[in-house]
Design a protein around this motif. Sequence first.
Motif, PDB file in Angstrom:
ATOM      1  N   GLU A   1       1.437   7.942 -13.175  1.00  0.00           N
ATOM      2  CA  GLU A   1       0.556   8.176 -13.125  1.00  0.00           C
ATOM      3  C   GLU A   1      -0.888   7.211 -13.181  1.00  0.00           C
ATOM      4  OE1 GLU A   1      -0.345  12.670 -14.544  1.00  0.00           O
ATOM      5  OE2 GLU A   1       1.286  12.825 -13.889  1.00  0.00           O
ATOM      6  N   THR A   2      -1.045   6.316 -13.599  1.00  0.00           N
ATOM      7  CA  THR A   2      -1.121   5.892 -13.989  1.00  0.00           C
ATOM      8  C   THR A   2      -1.785   4.763 -13.229  1.00  0.00           C
ATOM      9  OG1 THR A   2      -0.250   4.302 -15.504  1.00  0.00           O
ATOM     10  CG2 THR A   2      -1.727   6.112 -16.699  1.00  0.00           C
ATOM     11  N   ARG A   3      -0.817   4.505 -12.270  1.00  0.00           N
ATOM     12  CA  ARG A   3      -0.895   3.866 -11.618  1.00  0.00           C
ATOM     13  C   ARG A   3      -2.336   4.506 -10.374  1.00  0.00           C
ATOM     14  NH1 ARG A   3       3.452   3.419  -9.416  1.00  0.00           N
ATOM     15  NH2 ARG A   3       4.131   2.335 -11.044  1.00  0.00           N
ATOM     16  N   LYS A   4      -2.433   5.379  -9.780  1.00  0.00           N
ATOM     17  CA  LYS A   4      -2.737   5.548  -8.934  1.00  0.00           C
ATOM     18  C   LYS A   4      -4.433   6.365  -9.506  1.00  0.00           C
ATOM     19  CE  LYS A   4       0.972   8.747  -6.733  1.00  0.00           C
ATOM     20  NZ  LYS A   4       1.280   9.938  -6.765  1.00  0.00           N
ATOM     21  N   THR A   5      -4.313   6.351 -10.824  1.00  0.00           N
ATOM     22  CA  THR A   5      -5.538   7.080 -11.500  1.00  0.00           C
ATOM     23  C   THR A   5      -6.168   6.198 -12.326  1.00  0.00           C
ATOM     24  OG1 THR A   5      -4.116   8.171 -13.658  1.00  0.00           O
ATOM     25  CG2 THR A   5      -4.876   9.607 -11.543  1.00  0.00           C
ATOM     26  N   ALA A   6      -5.514   5.132 -13.407  1.00  0.00           N
ATOM     27  CA  ALA A   6      -6.849   5.056 -14.080  1.00  0.00           C
ATOM     28  C   ALA A   6      -6.863   3.206 -13.213  1.00  0.00           C
ATOM     29  CB  ALA A   6      -5.933   4.136 -15.412  1.00  0.00           C
TER      30      ALA A   6
ATOM     31  N   SER B   1       6.235  -8.668 -16.001  1.00  0.00           N
ATOM     32  CA  SER B   1       5.079  -9.207 -15.087  1.00  0.00           C
ATOM     33  C   SER B   1       4.755  -6.928 -13.949  1.00  0.00           C
ATOM     34  CB  SER B   1       5.234 -10.297 -14.299  1.00  0.00           C
ATOM     35  OG  SER B   1       6.204 -10.701 -13.393  1.00  0.00           O
ATOM     36  N   CYS B   2       5.923  -6.715 -13.107  1.00  0.00           N
ATOM     37  CA  CYS B   2       5.951  -6.340 -12.644  1.00  0.00           C
ATOM     38  C   CYS B   2       5.389  -4.915 -12.070  1.00  0.00           C
ATOM     39  CB  CYS B   2       7.329  -5.747 -12.222  1.00  0.00           C
ATOM     40  SG  CYS B   2       7.744  -7.681 -11.147  1.00  0.00           S
ATOM     41  N   ASP B   3       4.932  -4.278 -11.743  1.00  0.00           N
ATOM     42  CA  ASP B   3       3.870  -3.054 -11.468  1.00  0.00           C
ATOM     43  C   ASP B   3       5.033  -2.172 -11.707  1.00  0.00           C
ATOM     44  OD1 ASP B   3       2.558  -1.182 -12.482  1.00  0.00           O
ATOM     45  OD2 ASP B   3       0.882  -1.100 -10.904  1.00  0.00           O
ATOM     46  N   VAL B   4       6.034  -1.601 -12.287  1.00  0.00           N
ATOM     47  CA  VAL B   4       6.796  -0.818 -11.569  1.00  0.00           C
ATOM     48  C   VAL B   4       6.778   0.488 -13.434  1.00  0.00           C
ATOM     49  CG1 VAL B   4       7.937  -2.131 -10.756  1.00  0.00           C
ATOM     50  CG2 VAL B   4       8.968  -1.840 -12.669  1.00  0.00           C
ATOM     51  N   ASP B   5       7.560   1.618 -13.238  1.00  0.00           N
ATOM     52  CA  ASP B   5       7.898   2.550 -14.492  1.00  0.00           C
ATOM     53  C   ASP B   5       9.674   2.062 -14.706  1.00  0.00           C
ATOM     54  OD1 ASP B   5       5.413   3.311 -13.540  1.00  0.00           O
ATOM     55  OD2 ASP B   5       6.727   4.731 -11.826  1.00  0.00           O
ATOM     56  N   ILE B   6      10.036   1.827 -13.912  1.00  0.00           N
ATOM     57  CA  ILE B   6      11.401   2.047 -14.314  1.00  0.00           C
ATOM     58  C   ILE B   6      12.619   1.130 -13.966  1.00  0.00           C
ATOM     59  CG2 ILE B   6      13.879   4.034 -14.373  1.00  0.00           C
ATOM     60  CD1 ILE B   6      12.515   6.448 -13.855  1.00  0.00           C
ATOM     61  N   ILE B   7      12.974   0.637 -14.453  1.00  0.00           N
ATOM     62  CA  ILE B   7      13.833  -0.617 -14.611  1.00  0.00           C
ATOM     63  C   ILE B   7      15.845  -0.214 -14.949  1.00  0.00           C
ATOM     64  CG2 ILE B   7      15.415  -2.660 -15.107  1.00  0.00           C
ATOM     65  CD1 ILE B   7      12.713  -3.019 -16.311  1.00  0.00           C
ATOM     66  N   CYS B   8      16.176  -0.095 -13.448  1.00  0.00           N
ATOM     67  CA  CYS B   8      17.759   0.463 -13.333  1.00  0.00           C
ATOM     68  C   CYS B   8      18.290  -0.319 -13.643  1.00  0.00           C
ATOM     69  CB  CYS B   8      18.192   0.997 -11.702  1.00  0.00           C
ATOM     70  SG  CYS B   8      17.196   1.686 -11.359  1.00  0.00           S
ATOM     71  N   ILE B   9      19.876   0.341 -14.279  1.00  0.00           N
ATOM     72  CA  ILE B   9      20.615  -0.295 -14.840  1.00  0.00           C
ATOM     73  C   ILE B   9      22.056  -0.218 -14.035  1.00  0.00           C
ATOM     74  CG2 ILE B   9      22.729  -1.316 -16.873  1.00  0.00           C
ATOM     75  CD1 ILE B   9      19.294  -1.863 -17.341  1.00  0.00           C
TER      76      ILE B   9
ATOM     77  N   ALA C   1       0.876  -1.451   0.315  1.00  0.00           N
ATOM     78  CA  ALA C   1       0.032   0.147   0.144  1.00  0.00           C
ATOM     79  C   ALA C   1       0.312   1.216  -0.101  1.00  0.00           C
ATOM     80  CB  ALA C   1      -0.970  -0.299   0.731  1.00  0.00           C
ATOM     81  N   ASP C   2       1.782   1.140   0.340  1.00  0.00           N
ATOM     82  CA  ASP C   2       3.287   2.017   0.355  1.00  0.00           C
ATOM     83  C   ASP C   2       3.523   3.131  -0.711  1.00  0.00           C
ATOM     84  OD1 ASP C   2       3.053   2.480   3.062  1.00  0.00           O
ATOM     85  OD2 ASP C   2       4.372   0.815   3.267  1.00  0.00           O
ATOM     86  N   PHE C   3       3.056   2.155  -2.100  1.00  0.00           N
ATOM     87  CA  PHE C   3       3.451   2.426  -2.953  1.00  0.00           C
ATOM     88  C   PHE C   3       2.622   3.980  -3.154  1.00  0.00           C
ATOM     89  CE2 PHE C   3       5.159  -1.339  -5.767  1.00  0.00           C
ATOM     90  CZ  PHE C   3       6.150  -1.674  -4.847  1.00  0.00           C
ATOM     91  N   LYS C   4       1.246   4.012  -2.867  1.00  0.00           N
ATOM     92  CA  LYS C   4       0.706   4.880  -3.984  1.00  0.00           C
ATOM     93  C   LYS C   4       1.331   6.187  -3.119  1.00  0.00           C
ATOM     94  CE  LYS C   4      -2.929   5.305   0.116  1.00  0.00           C
ATOM     95  NZ  LYS C   4      -2.558   4.114   0.860  1.00  0.00           N
ATOM     96  N   PHE C   5       1.977   6.429  -2.100  1.00  0.00           N
ATOM     97  CA  PHE C   5       2.699   7.863  -1.696  1.00  0.00           C
ATOM     98  C   PHE C   5       4.036   8.194  -2.578  1.00  0.00           C
ATOM     99  CE2 PHE C   5       1.557   5.650   2.251  1.00  0.00           C
ATOM    100  CZ  PHE C   5       0.433   5.985   2.364  1.00  0.00           C
ATOM    101  N   TYR C   6       4.197   7.276  -3.458  1.00  0.00           N
ATOM    102  CA  TYR C   6       5.175   7.588  -4.731  1.00  0.00           C
ATOM    103  C   TYR C   6       4.869   7.844  -5.852  1.00  0.00           C
ATOM    104  CZ  TYR C   6       8.293   5.891  -0.515  1.00  0.00           C
ATOM    105  OH  TYR C   6       9.261   5.989   0.215  1.00  0.00           O
ATOM    106  N   ASP C   7       5.813   9.159  -6.468  1.00  0.00           N
ATOM    107  CA  ASP C   7       4.997   9.151  -8.126  1.00  0.00           C
ATOM    108  C   ASP C   7       5.619   7.931  -8.798  1.00  0.00           C
ATOM    109  OD1 ASP C   7       3.599  11.944  -7.250  1.00  0.00           O
ATOM    110  OD2 ASP C   7       5.215  11.870  -6.975  1.00  0.00           O
ATOM    111  N   ILE C   8       6.907   7.491  -8.781  1.00  0.00           N
ATOM    112  CA  ILE C   8       7.499   6.168  -9.507  1.00  0.00           C
ATOM    113  C   ILE C   8       8.008   5.505  -8.774  1.00  0.00           C
ATOM    114  CG2 ILE C   8       9.101   6.238 -11.169  1.00  0.00           C
ATOM    115  CD1 ILE C   8       9.396   9.183 -11.105  1.00  0.00           C
ATOM    116  N   ILE C   9       7.629   4.314  -9.425  1.00  0.00           N
ATOM    117  CA  ILE C   9       8.311   2.982  -8.427  1.00  0.00           C
ATOM    118  C   ILE C   9       9.730   2.667  -9.750  1.00  0.00           C
ATOM    119  CG2 ILE C   9       7.393   1.138  -7.778  1.00  0.00           C
ATOM    120  CD1 ILE C   9       6.141   2.933  -6.344  1.00  0.00           C
TER     121      ILE C   9
END
Lengths: 266, 122
Positions: free
Chosen positions: A229-234, A115-123, A91-99
């Motif tokens: 943003e779509t994680r929170k809104t859509a 599969s994971c619901d993330v926005d960025i994968i770090c190299i 539930a803590d994810f919703k406090f962040y703008d980007i995961i």
Amino acid sequence: MAAFADLCISGTNDKKRLQSIIETAAHLGYSTVAINHLVEVQPKKQEIGKPKCVSELFDHFPIVQGRSRPIRVLNRLTLVVSDTSHFRQTADFKFYDIIAIYPKTEKVFHAACMSCDVDIICIAATEKQPFHFKRPPVFGAIERGVFFEISYAAAIKDSTMRRYTISNAISLMETCKGKNVIVSSGAEKPLELRGPYDIANLGLLFGLSEGDAKAAVSANCRAALLHGETRKTALGIIRTVKKSQPADEREDKEAPPSKKAKLDAM
Amino acid sequence: MSDPGAVGGSVTYQRLVHKNSSGFHYMKVSLVFEKEGKRIDGAFFKQLIISALRNVYGEIGAAFPFDVLKFEEKSLTAVLRVYNSGLVKLWSALTLLGSYQNETCAVRVVQVLLPYQYTGGP
């Protein structure tokens, strides 16, 4: 043209330092910055916690140079994951703008891409990438709109890190062909930040084309933000389908007139 | 630049394509040190850039000509001139410069100009 963004500024408890980094970023021309919160995910402890409110940082946010608008500051969460089972959406994810996710093994990388619901994968920037970038997961990530991030602060600090950063970046470009790449700072000090055009030029060293390198600090960052943003809104999708037409109309449209004439002649 | 002609109230614009025929780019850069009030001179500045280039590109990669046209000691700003072919190398070496003689520093690129935009003076 999309505005420039730096989606990774190391978060510290030192408020003064954070302020000076954000001021420098605004001076260099970044319209958006994201403060990074790094969390090493452990199997038992699942506490992530809330980020500090960004409005506490400044009374008045510094004005972006050349834009006469205050800078936008966001919160970003980076999870360091070494086993697929450790990653769980909380539930803590919703406090962040980007995961963002920093995969330590190939298995986690595959899961992060597919599969994971993330926005960025770090190299990795501070060590040699421990696995090879395979085509299917990378293309899967591009299809889903997940971005790959290269951070350059380590490359400025140390020449060995520079070699790792560049070689990891080039090996990523071999697979992804410059698509869905963002370049961000990961800066801990204001002097580790560089201007957006400098980074666009640095992108050429990473094997990006000129257009892709510029997109890596502007358009792609915006797309990653919107993905977050779509994680929170859509929450749902409505799909409308046109009903089938009445029978008499359908007959008329069965074949175009020219073809009909030909059939008659035969 | 030629004036855009106004024909019958509607303005027509002319597209000008400028080929960089002189082969040079001009860069205006400023050097920032973590500790303020550091004094360096032009020769030191050039040495700093050469060592940055050598760090990133090695002996052979760094051996391309560039000039420090102007250096202002007070504000630590300089104007560099480089052949088009060396621009990416010089720029990226300046970007990746993080410290010199164990002192943290950064080069801020203020402007990159084509010859016809350069009118002298930083």
